[in-house]
Design a protein around this motif. Structure first.
Motif, PDB file in Angstrom:
ATOM      1  N   VAL A 128       6.979  58.033  35.033  1.00 20.52           N
ATOM      2  CA  VAL A 128       6.421  59.254  35.235  1.00 20.52           C
ATOM      3  C   VAL A 128       6.576  60.311  36.542  1.00 20.52           C
ATOM      4  CG1 VAL A 128       3.619  60.321  35.903  1.00 20.52           C
ATOM      5  CG2 VAL A 128       3.990  58.337  33.814  1.00 20.52           C
ATOM      6  N   CYS A 129       7.040  59.187  36.771  1.00 22.99           N
ATOM      7  CA  CYS A 129       7.060  60.281  38.810  1.00 22.99           C
ATOM      8  C   CYS A 129       8.739  61.553  37.889  1.00 22.99           C
ATOM      9  CB  CYS A 129       7.891  59.825  39.335  1.00 22.99           C
ATOM     10  SG  CYS A 129       6.451  59.761  40.896  1.00 22.99           S
ATOM     11  N   GLN A 130       9.191  60.821  37.016  1.00 25.78           N
ATOM     12  CA  GLN A 130      11.016  61.408  36.519  1.00 25.78           C
ATOM     13  C   GLN A 130      10.360  62.191  35.165  1.00 25.78           C
ATOM     14  OE1 GLN A 130      14.041  58.615  35.261  1.00 25.78           O
ATOM     15  NE2 GLN A 130      13.757  57.221  37.378  1.00 25.78           N
ATOM     16  N   GLY A 133       9.334  65.414  37.598  1.00 23.67           N
ATOM     17  CA  GLY A 133       9.538  66.197  37.979  1.00 23.67           C
ATOM     18  C   GLY A 133      11.167  66.898  37.179  1.00 23.67           C
TER      19      GLY A 133
END
Lengths: 230, 230
Positions: A128-130, A133
């Motif tokens: 999810v972070c990627q 981002g």
DNA sequence: CCTCAAGTATGAGATTTCTCATACTTACCT
DNA sequence: AGGTAAGTATGAGAAATCTCATACTTGAGG
């Protein structure tokens, strides 16, 4: 919304976007395949979404309800794309209304059941972070570029993005606000497209008759062609 | 860049932004406090940042190096804000150049040493997810609104944001591109500000003489006043 | 020393876009 | 049935912004 019990189709969608690789546990068996028909509401603010969705086919739009009760169009999503991930991760995050532009297929995971597990799943969290981002990079880049184009160009792209079944039926007031132009000017350009033969007026709506011409106009605009680059 | 060995100041910054609550382990002892002087380079693309930074005081700007070698201004950061989080999380993510506008204080964690630990730390990952999600909401909202303002208004805010020590020294070419206007028009409005007495030309730069007037102009613009709302 | 690229600077005319005024229609509320 | 809010529609003049042309300056490289 309909639950599609087609195991084969579901597996194809999972493979197409490597959905299963975003979790550390076996998701393929527990995720369900949903079909949201064109124009149906996928998430209705301020209700919180019941499932964590992953859009695998179709286009959606996102609305915000302003303090004064007005509704503002704020973004578009195309596959692959999470829906409801912010509500899952951030209890304080406001929720938005998401509507299907065309028929939308989503992989769904019930939040009540999986929230705790997902919040502990580093594979999922990293993914999810990627995703967030990259979405950010895209937004940053496009937002400062898009201003450089004329309304005809941006509107052409916008119409192609939001039209369903050759019909463009957005509300002018919302579109003017979204594209950052005056209502008046939007109508001028729309009238221009009709005069040029790109669109055909049907009641208060428009039929797209020359998608190619619009595409040519929109060509240079780095439009929201994907939530992250595919 | 200087390492500031002031334990007391460091603890104050940590407390101010609840830095320690973003990790599941005791970070207060291992993080270092860095000071990047105004105009110094914090991260130089395409080098990857050596540390995961957390901006606690100061303002920074972010540049992208285009395919043709040109440098484009793309965003600004103000506290609290991670720097290098994408590089930490996404090995494939490109890296950008980050420069200090004014003196910048950062809490720093060496990536080589902590990357593995952070990638397993669900507290940290959740916190980055929330941070990115909020940044996203902010970007989405502001980008469609900002177009609605005139260049004078946006430029006024931009000058206040980027000026250091009363001096505005940005390159017109980059600013024109960032604000999505022509070079010509930017110069017109700048000349206007001088005529109105808001700015004073000093060589090729400008001194801000009436910040209040600029602030009044910029007032309505929902400017990037924070990476996330504080 | 020369040249080239990039940045700065300014003028003039053309386009794009805005503001304001004014109507008509539809949906909804009472 | 009357009233009001929202959306649609159009005209006219004003403001914002663009394109193109032209120069001057500065720094890097041969």
């Amino acid at each position: 919304m309909r639950i599609i019990k087609n195991e084969d189709l579901k597996q194809r969608f999972i493979a197409e976007w490597s959905y299963d690789r975003q979790f550390s546990f076996d998701i393929a068996q527990v995720a369900q395949l949903y079909l949201f028909p064109a124009k149906s509401i996928i998430v209705q603010a301020p209700d919180r979404p019941r499932d964590l969705l992953y859009l695998v086919k179709g286009k959606t739009k996102l609305y915000d309800t302003l303090a004064n009760g007005k509704v503002a169009l704020i973004d578009f999503f195309t596959p692959p794309c999470f829906i409801g991930e912010m509500e899952l991760l951030d209890p304080k995050s406001p929720s938005f209304t998401v509507q299907a532009i065309e028929d939308c297929w989503c992989l769904a995971l019930p939040m009540a059941e999986y929230q705790q597990k997902l919040l502990q799943d580093t594979t999922f969290l990293r993914s999810v972070c990627q995703y967030l981002g990259r979405k950010n990079s895209r937004n940053i880049r496009t937002s400062s570029q898009n201003q450089a184009f004329t309304l005809s160009q941006r509107l052409a792209g916008f119409i192609l993005l939001t039209a369903n079944d050759e019909m463009y039926e957005e509300k002018h007031t919302q579109v003017a606000q979204y594209l950052g132009v005056s209502y008046r000017h939007l109508l001028y350009v729309l009238a221009d497209f009709v005069k040029l033969g790109y669109l055909e007026k049907v009641g208060h709506h428009y039929r797209v008759v020359q998608p190619d011409s619009l595409a040519r106009l929109a060509r240079e605009v780095d439009w929201k062609t994907g939530s992250t680059e595919k």
